[in-house]
Design a protein around this motif. Structure first.
Motif, short mmCIF file in Angstrom:
data_model
loop_
_atom_site.label_atom_id
_atom_site.label_comp_id
_atom_site.label_asym_id
_atom_site.label_seq_id
_atom_site.Cartn_x
_atom_site.Cartn_y
_atom_site.Cartn_z
N VAL A 164 -9.99 31.14 -3.04
CA VAL A 164 -10.21 31.70 -1.70
C VAL A 164 -9.08 31.41 -0.71
N SER A 165 -8.24 30.41 -1.00
CA SER A 165 -7.13 30.13 -0.08
C SER A 165 -6.12 29.22 -0.76
N GLY A 166 -4.95 29.09 -0.11
CA GLY A 166 -3.90 28.23 -0.64
C GLY A 166 -3.05 28.93 -1.68
N ASP A 167 -2.07 28.18 -2.19
CA ASP A 167 -1.15 28.71 -3.19
C ASP A 167 -1.86 28.94 -4.53
N ALA A 168 -1.20 29.65 -5.43
CA ALA A 168 -1.75 29.87 -6.77
C ALA A 168 -1.96 28.52 -7.46
N PRO A 169 -3.10 28.33 -8.14
CA PRO A 169 -3.41 27.02 -8.73
C PRO A 169 -2.62 26.75 -10.01
N THR A 170 -2.68 25.52 -10.46
CA THR A 170 -2.11 25.15 -11.74
C THR A 170 -2.58 26.07 -12.85
N LYS A 171 -1.70 26.30 -13.81
CA LYS A 171 -2.05 27.13 -14.97
C LYS A 171 -3.10 26.45 -15.85
N GLU A 172 -3.34 25.16 -15.61
CA GLU A 172 -4.29 24.40 -16.42
C GLU A 172 -5.72 24.45 -15.86
N MET A 173 -6.02 25.42 -15.00
CA MET A 173 -7.37 25.54 -14.47
C MET A 173 -8.45 25.60 -15.55
#
Length: 214
Positions: free
Chosen positions: A66-75
């Protein structure tokens, strides 16, 4: 705990881990459960030593970014831990040197990858599973964690690094530090005949501190 305090804590502990050489470059990632059931997650491609609290990835309780930068690929691996260990409030994944080294050695036991050398290794980390190699971000990694059915709070990803889940971020960091120090001890003691804790000693610790060990 408020989102703002969780954001500060993530950046504080990430900086501490980076400064002590437990993860380098843009490696490693952290996630923390928020009060509303969502997640705060470190972004992809960002050094743990240079995180901006305002730019952490925010997920809602339905798992939507919902907000912030793209998360780690390890989600996927983070999500798998939260799904299978309902008590988990934080997950930490690093590329710490000694743990990675232990994950590569052919004699490492997949069912008990980090030998029970000290009481604190048993107490804070529990039994550690060694999972096969997966390309970073591969959904198969999450399936392997789900296959453990919540029986392990820590795993070693072969040729990659350790992952630890715990009740909160501080506990997860402490467990990760204990895992890395125990891996270092294991490497230092190879070939010396040093004895880990025996079954009775492990049992005493497991019973007193209610450790996952079966």
């Amino acid at each position: 705990m408020s989102d703002s305090k969780l954001r500060e804590d993530i950046c504080f502990w990430a900086q501490s881990l980076f400064d002590r050489g437990l993860t380098g470059g843009a490696s490693g990632n952290i996630s923390v459960r928020t009060g509303d059931g969502g997640l705060l997650v470190t972004p992809t491609g960002v050094s743990m030593g240079r995180l901006d609290p305002a730019r952490l990835s925010r997920f809602d309780a339905q798992g939507r970014h919902v907000s912030g930068d793209a998360p780690t690929k390890e989600m996927p691996l983070h999500s798998a831990f939260y799904e299978t260990r309902r008590s988990a409030g934080a997950v930490v994944h690093l590329h710490s040197t000694h743990s990675v080294a232990l994950s590569i050695l052919p004699e490492t036991d997949p069912e008990n990858a980090v030998p029970p050398l000290t009481a604190y290794a048993v107490m804070r980390v529990g039994k550690v599973a060694l999972l096969p190699f997966f390309v970073p971000g591969d959904a198969g990694m999450a399936e392997a964690i789900r296959g453990l059915a919540g029986r392990r709070a820590a795993v070693l990803l072969a040729n990659h690094g350790p992952v630890v889940a715990s009740k909160d971020l501080e506990a997860a960091v402490f467990a990760m530090e204990e895992l890395e120090e125990t891996a270092k001890l294991a490497l230092l003691l190879r070939g010396t005949g040093a004895q880990p804790l025996d079954a009775d000693q492990i049992g005493q610790v497991v019973r007193k501190f209610e450790v996952d060990w079966d």
